[in-house]
Write an enzyme that holds these catalytic residues in place. Structure first.
Site, PDB file in Angstrom:
ATOM      1  N   HIS A   1       5.934   0.334  19.471  1.00 32.74           N
ATOM      2  CA  HIS A   1       4.826   0.882  18.589  1.00 32.74           C
ATOM      3  C   HIS A   1       4.764   2.489  18.916  1.00 32.74           C
ATOM      4  O   HIS A   1       4.144   3.442  18.310  1.00 32.74           O
ATOM      5  CB  HIS A   1       3.879   0.770  18.951  1.00 32.74           C
TER       6      HIS A   1
ATOM      7  N   ARG B   1       1.527  -5.059  12.074  1.00 31.09           N
ATOM      8  CA  ARG B   1       0.747  -5.475  13.532  1.00 31.09           C
ATOM      9  C   ARG B   1       1.320  -6.501  13.383  1.00 31.09           C
ATOM     10  O   ARG B   1       1.475  -7.275  12.642  1.00 31.09           O
ATOM     11  CB  ARG B   1      -1.103  -5.771  12.866  1.00 31.09           C
TER      12      ARG B   1
ATOM     13  N   GLU C   1      -0.517  -6.222  22.647  1.00 28.92           N
ATOM     14  CA  GLU C   1       0.636  -4.167  23.172  1.00 28.92           C
ATOM     15  C   GLU C   1      -0.266  -4.263  24.353  1.00 28.92           C
ATOM     16  O   GLU C   1      -1.570  -4.263  24.654  1.00 28.92           O
ATOM     17  CB  GLU C   1       0.587  -3.279  22.449  1.00 28.92           C
TER      18      GLU C   1
ATOM     19  N   ILE D   1       6.259  -3.759  10.453  1.00 28.63           N
ATOM     20  CA  ILE D   1       5.788  -2.462  11.508  1.00 28.63           C
ATOM     21  C   ILE D   1       4.256  -1.901  11.110  1.00 28.63           C
ATOM     22  O   ILE D   1       3.650  -1.468  10.772  1.00 28.63           O
ATOM     23  CB  ILE D   1       6.471  -1.445  11.222  1.00 28.63           C
TER      24      ILE D   1
ATOM     25  N   ASP E   1       8.147  -3.175  15.895  1.00 25.67           N
ATOM     26  CA  ASP E   1       7.215  -1.977  16.836  1.00 25.67           C
ATOM     27  C   ASP E   1       6.014  -2.548  17.014  1.00 25.67           C
ATOM     28  O   ASP E   1       5.543  -1.252  18.202  1.00 25.67           O
ATOM     29  CB  ASP E   1       7.730  -0.508  14.727  1.00 25.67           C
TER      30      ASP E   1
ATOM     31  N   GLY F   1       0.868  -1.594   0.285  1.00 22.25           N
ATOM     32  CA  GLY F   1       0.005   0.038   0.271  1.00 22.25           C
ATOM     33  C   GLY F   1       0.649   1.191  -0.024  1.00 22.25           C
ATOM     34  O   GLY F   1       2.403   1.770  -0.221  1.00 22.25           O
TER      35      GLY F   1
HETATM   36  C1  8YV Z   1      -0.396   4.454  15.884  1.00 17.07           C
HETATM   37  C2  8YV Z   1      -0.544   3.287  13.720  1.00 17.07           C
HETATM   38  O1  8YV Z   1       0.159   3.841  16.652  1.00 17.07           O
HETATM   39  O2  8YV Z   1      -1.724   4.532  12.138  1.00 17.07           O
HETATM   40  C3  8YV Z   1      -1.804   3.308  12.565  1.00 17.07           C
HETATM   41  O3  8YV Z   1      -2.269   2.074  12.638  1.00 17.07           O
HETATM   42  O4  8YV Z   1       0.021   1.881  14.364  1.00 17.07           O
HETATM   43  C4  8YV Z   1       0.027   3.418  15.013  1.00 17.07           C
HETATM   44  O5  8YV Z   1       0.104   5.265  13.623  1.00 17.07           O
HETATM   45  C5  8YV Z   1      -1.778   4.438  16.532  1.00 17.07           C
HETATM   46  O6  8YV Z   1      -2.450   5.141  15.468  1.00 17.07           O
HETATM   47  C6  8YV Z   1      -2.728   4.161  17.821  1.00 17.07           C
HETATM   48  O7  8YV Z   1      -2.619   5.693  18.320  1.00 17.07           O
END
Ligand code: 8YV
Length: 323
Positions: A277, A230, A259, A228, A254, A151
Site C-alpha cells: 500500500h 481498495r 492490511e 490500487i 497495492d 474519478g
Molecule cells: C494512504 C490511500 O495509504 O489516500 C488513500 O485513500 O489509500 C493512501 O493514500 C492512506 O491515506 C493511509 O495513510
C-alpha cells in the site's frame, strides 16, 4: 487555535501529527474512552490519520464539529453517521492523484514485464550462471485497458496510458461528462471488452466484492488485474484461485482487504506483484496530504468552512455560511 481541544491519531503520518500538536490543544485519540465526560464534551475536532471512526466514537463526543481525515479514501470513517450528527468530515483528494497514477503505471509494467523478478534474477547471480532472463509472456503492447472508477485518479491513469498507445475504456457509477473513453454501464460489460482491469474505485457497499471469479473469467486467460483502489473491492480468495489455476494471467496489487495482512494464497500466487500500500507514499505527496488535513482544520476554526469536505457532509457547510 491553541485553545481548540482536538483528538489526534497516535499512528499515521508523523509530521502531520506533530504540526497538529503544535497548533491545537491535543489529546491522543487512542485515549478517547478514558477521558471524563467533561473532557469529551470539550472536544471539537479530530485529526484522523487513518483510524476507524463511527457512531460509537461520535456519540462519545457531543460537541464534535469536524473530522479532518488523511487520505482520499475515507471508507474507515462512517460519513453517514457523521452527517446525521452534524459533523463535517474532510479528506485529501487531488493532491495525491499524480503520485497514485504514477504508481499504478509502474505496477502495471512491473506485472506485465516481470521487472521485480528480473531484478531478483540479476541479484541472485542467475544472469551470470544461467544466461539471459526468460522472455516475458506478457506485454503492454496491444492491451485493452479497462478502468473501474473514473474519478480524478482514474483520469490521471488514463491520461498517462494514452502515451502508451493502448485502448482505454471505463466503468463508473455514471458516465463522466467530458470523458471520451468508451463507457460501459456495468463492470461485467467492461470486463468482457478488455483484457486488463485497473481498479481505482472507492470502497463502498456497491463496490464490495465487485471483482469476483465471474469478472476475472471475462478478462480471459491473458487477463491482468491491477488494484490500487481498495482490497475489499475484490474477493481475494477468488482472485488468488484465478491466479493459481490460470483463469487470468497476472495481477499487481497495492491494497488488501485486511492490511497489513495479505492472504496466503495471494503471497503464493504465480505472476503476482505485491506492494505494501505505497501508491501515495512519497515524502512529497504525504506532506501535501498532511497540509490539506491541517488546512481543513484551520479553515474550519477561522472561517467555519472546509476546503475538501466529503460529499456526504458537504451540505452541512451551507448551514454555516453567512446569509
Ligand atoms: C494512504 C490511500 O495509504 O489516500 C488513500 O485513500 O489509500 C493512501 O493514500 C492512506 O491515506 C493511509 O495513510
Amino acid at each position: 487555535m491553541k485553545t481548540v481541544p482536538l483528538l489526534v491519531s497516535s499512528r499515521g503520518h508523523a509530521p502531520t501529527r506533530e504540526r497538529i500538536v503544535d497548533l491545537f490543544n491535543t489529546s491522543n485519540l487512542d485515549n478517547l474512552e478514558k477521558l471524563t465526560n467533561d473532557q469529551r464534551s470539550c472536544i471539537r475536532a479530530i485529526g484522523c490519520l487513518f483510524d476507524a471512526l463511527g457512531a460509537k466514537q461520535f456519540d462519545l463526543l457531543p460537541n464534535l464539529e469536524i473530522v479532518s481525515s488523511f487520505g482520499v479514501g475515507y471508507d474507515q470513517i462512517d460519513a453517514a453517521a457523521a452527517a446525521e450528527r452534524g459533523i463535517i468530515v474532510t479528506h485529501t483528494p487531488g493532491v495525491l492523484d499524480d503520485e497514485v497514477a504514477d504508481t499504478a503505471i509502474g505496477l502495471l509494467l512491473c506485472t506485465l514485464r516481470e521487472l521485480p523478478k528480473a531484478e531478483d534474477y540479476l541479484r541472485r547471480g542467475d544472469w551470470v550462471s544461467n544466461g539471459p532472463y526468460p522472455l516475458s509472456n506478457l506485454t503492454l503492447r496491444g492491451r485493452k485497458i479497462g478502468i473501474f472508477g473514473m474519478g480524478r485518479i482514474g483520469r490521471a491513469i488514463a491520461h498517462r496510458l494514452e502515451g502508451f498507445g493502448v485502448s482505454i475504456a471505463y466503468h463508473n457509477r455514471s458516465q463522466v461528462p467530458d470523458c471520451n473513453y468508451q463507457y460501459f454501464r456495468s463492470l461485467s460489460e467492461l470486463a468482457t471488452n478488455v483484457d486488463t482491469l485497473i481498479n481505482v474505485a472507492p470502497a463502498t457497499q456497491q463496490t464490495t466484492d465487485a471483482v469476483d471469479t465471474d469478472i476475472l473469467k471475462l478478462l480471459g486467460t491473458n487477463g491482468v488485474f491491477i488494484n490500487i483502489g481498495r482490497g475489499t473491492t475484490v474477493v481475494e480468495e477468488e482472485l488468488a484461485q484465478a491466479l493459481h489455476n490460470g483463469t487470468i494471467a497476472a495481477a499487481g496489487l497495492d491494497v488488501y482487504a485486511k492490511e497489513p495482512q495479505v492472504h496466503n494464497l495471494l503471497i503464493s500466487a504465480p505472476n503476482t506483484v505485491l506492494l505494501p500500500h505505497i501508491a501515495s507514499a512519497s515524502v512529497h505527496t504525504r506532506a501535501a496530504m498532511g497540509q490539506l488535513v491541517i488546512d481543513n482544520l484551520v479553515a474550519w476554526f477561522t472561517d467555519q468552512t472546509a476546503i475538501t469536505p466529503v460529499p456526504e457532509t458537504r451540505h452541512l457547510l451551507d448551514q454555516h455560511r453567512p446569509a
